[in-house]
Design a protein around this motif. Structure first.
Motif, short mmCIF file in Angstrom:
data_model
loop_
_atom_site.label_atom_id
_atom_site.label_comp_id
_atom_site.label_asym_id
_atom_site.label_seq_id
_atom_site.Cartn_x
_atom_site.Cartn_y
_atom_site.Cartn_z
N THR A 1 5.05 10.58 1.69
CA THR A 1 4.47 9.37 1.13
C THR A 1 5.05 8.14 1.82
O THR A 1 6.27 8.01 1.94
CB THR A 1 4.75 9.29 -0.39
N LEU A 2 4.16 7.26 2.25
CA LEU A 2 4.57 5.99 2.85
C LEU A 2 4.33 4.87 1.86
O LEU A 2 3.25 4.78 1.26
CB LEU A 2 3.73 5.69 4.10
N HIS A 3 5.31 4.02 1.71
CA HIS A 3 5.18 2.78 0.94
C HIS A 3 5.28 1.66 1.97
O HIS A 3 6.31 1.55 2.67
CB HIS A 3 6.27 2.65 -0.11
N LEU A 4 4.24 0.86 2.08
CA LEU A 4 4.18 -0.20 3.07
C LEU A 4 4.17 -1.55 2.38
O LEU A 4 3.51 -1.72 1.34
CB LEU A 4 2.91 -0.05 3.91
N ALA A 5 4.89 -2.51 2.93
CA ALA A 5 4.91 -3.87 2.40
C ALA A 5 4.80 -4.84 3.58
O ALA A 5 5.49 -4.68 4.59
CB ALA A 5 6.18 -4.12 1.62
N LEU A 6 3.92 -5.81 3.42
CA LEU A 6 3.70 -6.81 4.46
C LEU A 6 3.97 -8.19 3.89
O LEU A 6 3.45 -8.55 2.83
CB LEU A 6 2.25 -6.77 4.95
N ARG B 1 0.85 -1.19 0.00
CA ARG B 1 0.00 0.00 0.00
C ARG B 1 0.88 1.23 0.00
O ARG B 1 1.91 1.28 0.69
CB ARG B 1 -0.89 0.03 1.24
N THR B 2 0.47 2.23 -0.76
CA THR B 2 1.12 3.54 -0.75
C THR B 2 0.07 4.56 -0.33
O THR B 2 -1.07 4.51 -0.79
CB THR B 2 1.67 3.88 -2.16
N VAL B 3 0.48 5.45 0.56
CA VAL B 3 -0.44 6.49 1.01
C VAL B 3 0.33 7.80 1.13
O VAL B 3 1.47 7.81 1.58
CB VAL B 3 -1.12 6.10 2.35
N GLU B 4 -0.31 8.86 0.69
CA GLU B 4 0.29 10.20 0.81
C GLU B 4 -0.41 10.94 1.93
O GLU B 4 -1.64 11.04 1.95
CB GLU B 4 0.14 10.96 -0.51
N LEU B 5 0.36 11.46 2.87
CA LEU B 5 -0.15 12.21 4.00
C LEU B 5 0.00 13.70 3.73
O LEU B 5 0.73 14.11 2.82
CB LEU B 5 0.61 11.81 5.26
N PRO B 6 -0.68 14.55 4.51
CA PRO B 6 -0.64 15.99 4.26
C PRO B 6 0.74 16.62 4.41
O PRO B 6 1.04 17.62 3.75
CB PRO B 6 -1.60 16.56 5.30
N ILE C 1 -3.58 -1.29 10.05
CA ILE C 1 -2.97 -0.11 9.44
C ILE C 1 -4.04 0.74 8.79
O ILE C 1 -4.04 1.97 8.92
CB ILE C 1 -1.86 -0.51 8.44
N ASP C 2 -4.99 0.11 8.08
CA ASP C 2 -6.07 0.87 7.44
C ASP C 2 -6.85 1.70 8.45
O ASP C 2 -7.29 2.80 8.14
CB ASP C 2 -7.02 -0.07 6.70
N ALA C 3 -6.99 1.19 9.66
CA ALA C 3 -7.73 1.93 10.70
C ALA C 3 -6.96 3.16 11.16
O ALA C 3 -7.55 4.08 11.72
CB ALA C 3 -8.02 1.01 11.89
N LEU C 4 -5.65 3.20 10.89
CA LEU C 4 -4.82 4.32 11.32
C LEU C 4 -4.63 5.39 10.24
O LEU C 4 -4.22 6.51 10.56
CB LEU C 4 -3.42 3.81 11.70
N LEU C 5 -4.87 5.04 8.99
CA LEU C 5 -4.53 5.92 7.87
C LEU C 5 -5.78 6.41 7.16
O LEU C 5 -6.81 5.74 7.17
CB LEU C 5 -3.66 5.16 6.86
N PRO C 6 -5.65 7.54 6.47
CA PRO C 6 -6.78 8.02 5.67
C PRO C 6 -7.02 7.06 4.50
O PRO C 6 -6.12 6.38 4.04
CB PRO C 6 -6.32 9.39 5.18
#
Length: 97
Positions: free
Chosen positions: A67-72, A31-36, A91-96
């Motif tokens: 930007t966070l790139h996460l790998a599990l 998952r990749t997510v961009e934060l403010p 993790i989904d519960a913690l991130l937008p």
């Protein structure tokens, strides 16, 4: 502690259906997510670290500015296990979205 069994391709597909922000296959979930801001991204890493420590299951995290790139992946099992799916949900519960 016994190592968890790897999930089958069908089990991974079913799990990903419930994790729309994630992609992956038998080699790992991503998952990749961009934060403010950079600070928000760092704070997210700390929150993820707290959950990972609680679960004793640790993601690969790559932080690039905001930007966070996460790998599990369960390295001990050589692929994706239910622990990875559980951690992805946490993790989904913690991130937008």
């Amino acid at each position: 502690m016994p190592r968890p069994p790897r999930l089958s391709p069908d089990e991974i597909t079913a799990a990903l259906n419930g994790l729309p922000a994630w992609s992956g296959d038998g080699d790992g979930l991503r998952r990749t997510v961009e934060l403010p801001s950079f600070r928000d991204a760092v704070d997210a890493v700390v929150r993820i670290a707290d959950v990972a420590e609680e679960m004793d299951h640790h993601p690969d995290v790559d932080l690039r500015w905001r930007t966070l790139h996460l790998a599990l992946v369960s390295h001990s099992a050589g692929g994706v296990t239910d622990l990875d799916v559980q951690l992805a949900r946490r993790i989904d519960a913690l991130l937008p979205g």
